[in-house]
Each structure stands twice: as structure tokens, then as C-alpha cells.
Design a protein around this motif. Structure first.
Motif, PDB file in Angstrom:
ATOM      1  N   LEU A 239       0.706  -1.137   0.033  1.00 21.47           N
ATOM      2  CA  LEU A 239       0.104   0.090  -0.121  1.00 21.47           C
ATOM      3  C   LEU A 239       0.816   1.156   0.106  1.00 21.47           C
ATOM      4  O   LEU A 239       0.652   2.316  -0.640  1.00 21.47           O
ATOM      5  CB  LEU A 239      -0.924  -0.026   1.291  1.00 21.47           C
ATOM      6  N   GLU A 240       1.886   1.255   0.917  1.00 24.28           N
ATOM      7  CA  GLU A 240       2.984   2.478   0.735  1.00 24.28           C
ATOM      8  C   GLU A 240       3.601   2.562  -0.760  1.00 24.28           C
ATOM      9  O   GLU A 240       3.585   3.658  -0.929  1.00 24.28           O
ATOM     10  CB  GLU A 240       3.984   2.383   1.818  1.00 24.28           C
ATOM     11  N   THR A 242       2.491   1.602  -3.512  1.00 24.35           N
ATOM     12  CA  THR A 242       1.622   2.323  -4.413  1.00 24.35           C
ATOM     13  C   THR A 242       1.415   3.891  -4.129  1.00 24.35           C
ATOM     14  O   THR A 242       1.251   4.505  -5.104  1.00 24.35           O
ATOM     15  CB  THR A 242       0.092   1.558  -4.333  1.00 24.35           C
ATOM     16  N   TYR A 243       1.416   4.241  -2.884  1.00 24.72           N
ATOM     17  CA  TYR A 243       1.160   5.547  -2.583  1.00 24.72           C
ATOM     18  C   TYR A 243       2.574   6.372  -3.006  1.00 24.72           C
ATOM     19  O   TYR A 243       2.211   7.767  -3.650  1.00 24.72           O
ATOM     20  CB  TYR A 243       1.219   5.643  -0.922  1.00 24.72           C
ATOM     21  N   LEU A 244       3.528   5.799  -2.810  1.00 22.86           N
ATOM     22  CA  LEU A 244       4.874   6.497  -3.342  1.00 22.86           C
ATOM     23  C   LEU A 244       5.058   6.450  -4.860  1.00 22.86           C
ATOM     24  O   LEU A 244       5.548   7.392  -5.492  1.00 22.86           O
ATOM     25  CB  LEU A 244       5.906   5.907  -2.685  1.00 22.86           C
ATOM     26  N   ASN A 245       4.427   5.525  -5.653  1.00 20.42           N
ATOM     27  CA  ASN A 245       4.831   5.233  -7.007  1.00 20.42           C
ATOM     28  C   ASN A 245       3.758   6.152  -7.643  1.00 20.42           C
ATOM     29  O   ASN A 245       4.280   6.503  -9.054  1.00 20.42           O
ATOM     30  CB  ASN A 245       4.217   3.957  -7.356  1.00 20.42           C
ATOM     31  N   ASP A 247       2.397   9.375  -6.498  1.00 22.44           N
ATOM     32  CA  ASP A 247       2.109  10.708  -5.859  1.00 22.44           C
ATOM     33  C   ASP A 247       0.853  10.587  -5.017  1.00 22.44           C
ATOM     34  O   ASP A 247      -0.067  11.654  -4.993  1.00 22.44           O
ATOM     35  CB  ASP A 247       1.950  11.665  -6.661  1.00 22.44           C
ATOM     36  N   GLY A 248       0.567   9.542  -4.216  1.00 23.26           N
ATOM     37  CA  GLY A 248      -0.570   9.441  -3.310  1.00 23.26           C
ATOM     38  C   GLY A 248      -1.441   8.170  -4.111  1.00 23.26           C
ATOM     39  O   GLY A 248      -1.602   8.044  -5.242  1.00 23.26           O
ATOM     40  N   LEU A 249      -2.619   7.774  -3.153  1.00 19.08           N
ATOM     41  CA  LEU A 249      -3.488   6.558  -3.740  1.00 19.08           C
ATOM     42  C   LEU A 249      -4.433   7.396  -4.198  1.00 19.08           C
ATOM     43  O   LEU A 249      -5.020   6.713  -5.310  1.00 19.08           O
ATOM     44  CB  LEU A 249      -3.907   6.230  -2.423  1.00 19.08           C
ATOM     45  N   LEU A 250      -4.699   8.864  -4.180  1.00 20.00           N
ATOM     46  CA  LEU A 250      -6.066   9.307  -5.082  1.00 20.00           C
ATOM     47  C   LEU A 250      -5.311   9.225  -6.553  1.00 20.00           C
ATOM     48  O   LEU A 250      -6.095   9.108  -7.562  1.00 20.00           O
ATOM     49  CB  LEU A 250      -6.220  10.562  -4.536  1.00 20.00           C
ATOM     50  N   PHE A 252      -3.054   7.649  -7.902  1.00 23.49           N
ATOM     51  CA  PHE A 252      -2.997   6.333  -8.420  1.00 23.49           C
ATOM     52  C   PHE A 252      -4.333   5.712  -8.821  1.00 23.49           C
ATOM     53  O   PHE A 252      -4.657   5.259  -9.965  1.00 23.49           O
ATOM     54  CB  PHE A 252      -2.400   5.186  -7.302  1.00 23.49           C
ATOM     55  N   ARG A 257      -6.905   2.743 -11.920  1.00 26.03           N
ATOM     56  CA  ARG A 257      -8.053   1.887 -11.468  1.00 26.03           C
ATOM     57  C   ARG A 257      -8.487   0.961 -12.444  1.00 26.03           C
ATOM     58  O   ARG A 257      -8.906  -0.150 -12.093  1.00 26.03           O
ATOM     59  CB  ARG A 257      -9.047   2.659 -10.629  1.00 26.03           C
TER      60      ARG A 257
END
Length: 321
Positions: A239-240, A242-245, A247-250, A252, A257
Motif C-alpha cells: 500500500l505504501e 502504491t502511495y509512493l509510486n 504521488d498518493g493513492l488518489l 493512483f 484503477r
């Protein structure tokens, strides 16, 4: 925990890989350990492995804790007397085979002879705690501690209470796991397979499908993890990552999606690992790692896991999370 830990006994039921690894963990932290096995020859073998692993760790400067090999080994005693292992223990760790019937039988023997303030734990990897403990008198003292295999070299432990487990037992168990050098995580509610194995099984299932469909060899599939995903997962969760890859989960979600959903839909239903494909996969891996060389390969693995943990500890000190 009391200061004079060597006077406090941990009872371990079962001297296989999980059992003797836990024995090493508790001894490294300074606790006295009684390890039980119904088979004398298995117990002797386990104690011999502990001797070998402690020496190997010391030679590679990877020994846990502040005690010497001699001091750690002196804290571990093997016994074929079930009551001797259980009756004086403040913490009991059951490490028998993954059979609900067997685990219920073992805990039915523990229940009437353990201390009333003892914590009774199972190392089950997938059986929810209520299934094992529902008929126990001391079921409020029961909890699951599911380790990563091998526990001595991979620190994560899932701590899973039954619906009737006392909250104090959860807190004390988490503190004990952290004290012996493990990394405890709380599974807040019962779920089949817990969390570790649900994630692991999803990976194994897709690896099986890719191999069965001829997409990649077993060796190359393993390299995707060991040389790619595993390098990131060694110190950071998906999850982290993905967050870093992105610029945040939003972000991503906006970007990936549809791709994530489309690819997941192509996975298809689960398949059993059986038949000609299983034999083919086994033979391919066995050609590289013969079954009579498993112990040597496990030592190779364990030294790398211990060395990785040492490196991560050093990096955490110089570059805190």
C-alpha cells in the motif's frame, strides 16, 4: 515483564521448525524454555538443530540478544513430560501440526493443568481461534500467535484473539512478541487464513496460473519476486509502495484503477495445486534444489534473512522511519 526473566518459564508444545525457532527467540530474550515433544528422537533432533543454528549465527555475527551461545542454550530444555512443560509456564506456545482435531486435543490437555493466569497460544496458520478454544475452561486466556516461517529469521507475528479473549491477554501478548524481537500485528476480527496467508495465497495462486498457462518458468516467476517485488517488499508494504509510486493513492486511483480492475478480472477462479502441473513444477525446482539439500538451502536462506534484518536495523538507526 519481570526483571528476572530466566525464572519465568515459557512452555512450547512441539519441537518442529516453528517450535524450536520460538524456543530460540524466547531464550535469546532471556526466558527459560521447556520444549515438549511426544517423540524423543524429534526432540533430540530439534535441540541439535538449535545448537547448530546458534553456532552458525554466532560465526556470522548475527546472534540475537545480549546473551552468549552458552547462556541462551542453557535456557532451553527438552522434555517428553507434557505436564513439566505446561504447569509452571506463564506463556504456552502450541506448535503442533495444522490439524484442528490435534490442536483441540492438545489444548484440552493444557487446559486443566496450566496456571490460571497463563496465556495459552497457538501458532496455527489458518484456523481461527474460536474453533480451537470454544470448549476450553480458560478460553478467555487463549490467543493465536501466527508467525512468519521461519520465525527466528522473519519477525512478523499475527496476533489474533477469539471473540472471548480478554483484552489484557491481547495487550500482554503483543508486548511479549515485541520484547522477544518480533513485530506483532493485531488481526482485529476472525477471518479464514488471517491476513498473512490471504495475501501469500493470492500470490501463490497467480504464480501457479502463470506457470500452468506457460507464461513463464518456475525459476523466472520466482525471480519476479526475489529480484523485483521482493526487493521493495523487504522494507515497505504494497500500500505504501502504491502511495509512493503515484504521488498518493488518489492519483493512483485516477491513473490505474481501470487497469488494476481489468487485470484482476482476468485472474479467473482459484485452482488446486495438483496433477501433472504440480509434478512438473516440483521437478523443475528439485533439479535446482534437490530434496536432500533442503537443510543447506534453508541455512542459506536464514543467513540472508538475518543479515537483511541486521541491515534494516542499521538503516532504521541512521535513517529513522
Amino acid at each position: 515483564m519481570a526483571d528476572r526473566k530466566s525464572e519465568r518459564q515459557v512452555g512450547i508444545i512441539g519441537s518442529g521448525l516453528i517450535g524450536h525457532s520460538f524456543a530460540m527467540l524466547y531464550a535469546a530474550a532471556g526466558y527459560r524454555v521447556r520444549m515438549y515433544d511426544i517423540k524423543p528422537e524429534q526432540l533430540r533432533h530439534a535441540l541439535s538443530i538449535i545448537d547448530d543454528q546458534l553456532e552458525h549465527l554466532s560465526q556470522n555475527e548475527l546472534l540475537r540478544g545480549k546473551l552468549t551461545i552458552k547462556e541462551q542454550r542453557a535456557l532451553i530444555t527438552g522434555t517428553n513430560d507434557f505436564a513439566e512443560c505446561v504447569k509452571d509456564a506463564f506463556f504456552i506456545q502450541e506448535c503442533v501440526n495444522e490439524s484442528l482435531e490435534l490442536k483441540r486435543e492438545v489444548h484440552a490437555k493444557i487446559d486443566p493443568i496450566c496456571r490460571k493466569d497463563a496465556i495459552i497460544s497457538s501458532s496455527t496458520s489458518a484456523l481461527v481461534p474460536s474453533l480451537i478454544s470454544e470448549n476450553l475452561t480458560n478460553k478467555n486466556r487463549f490467543i493465536v500467535c501466527h508467525p512468519t516461517n521461519p520465525p527466528f529469521y522473519a519477525p512478523l507475528v499475527e496476533v489474533i484473539p477469539a471473540p472471548w479473549t480478554d483484552p489484557e491477554v491481547v495487550i500482554t501478548t503483543k508486548e511479549l512478541m515485541a520484547e522477544i524481537g518480533q513485530v506483532p500485528v493485531i488481526v482485529k476480527k476472525e477471518i479464514d487464513g488471517f491476513v498473512f496467508n490471504r495475501i501469500q495465497y493470492s500470490i501463490i495462486g497467480e504464480c501457479w496460473r502463470l506457470y500452468e498457462e506457460g507464461v513463464m518458468s518456475a525459476e523466472d516467476i520466482d525471480k519476479v519476486m526475489s529480484e523485483g517485488l521482493g526487493r521493495r517488499y523487504a522494507f515497505m508494504g504494497p500500500l505504501e509502495i502504491t502511495y509512493l509510486n503515484a504521488d498518493g493513492l488518489l492519483i493512483f486511483g485516477d491513473l490505474y484503477r481501470e487497469t488494476l480492475y481489468r487485470v484482476q478480472c482476468s485472474f479467473g477462479p482459484p485452482k488446486k495445486m495438483e496433477g501433472p502441473t504440480l509434478e512438473k513444477m516440483h521437478n523443475e525446482i528439485a533439479a535446482r534444489i534437490p530434496l536432500d539439500k533442503l537443510y543447506e538451502r534453508r541455512k542459506w536462506r536464514d543467513i540472508r534473512l538475518a543479515s537483511l534484518q541486521k541491515l534494516i536495523n542499521e538503516l532504521d538507526e541512521s535513517h529513522p522511519k
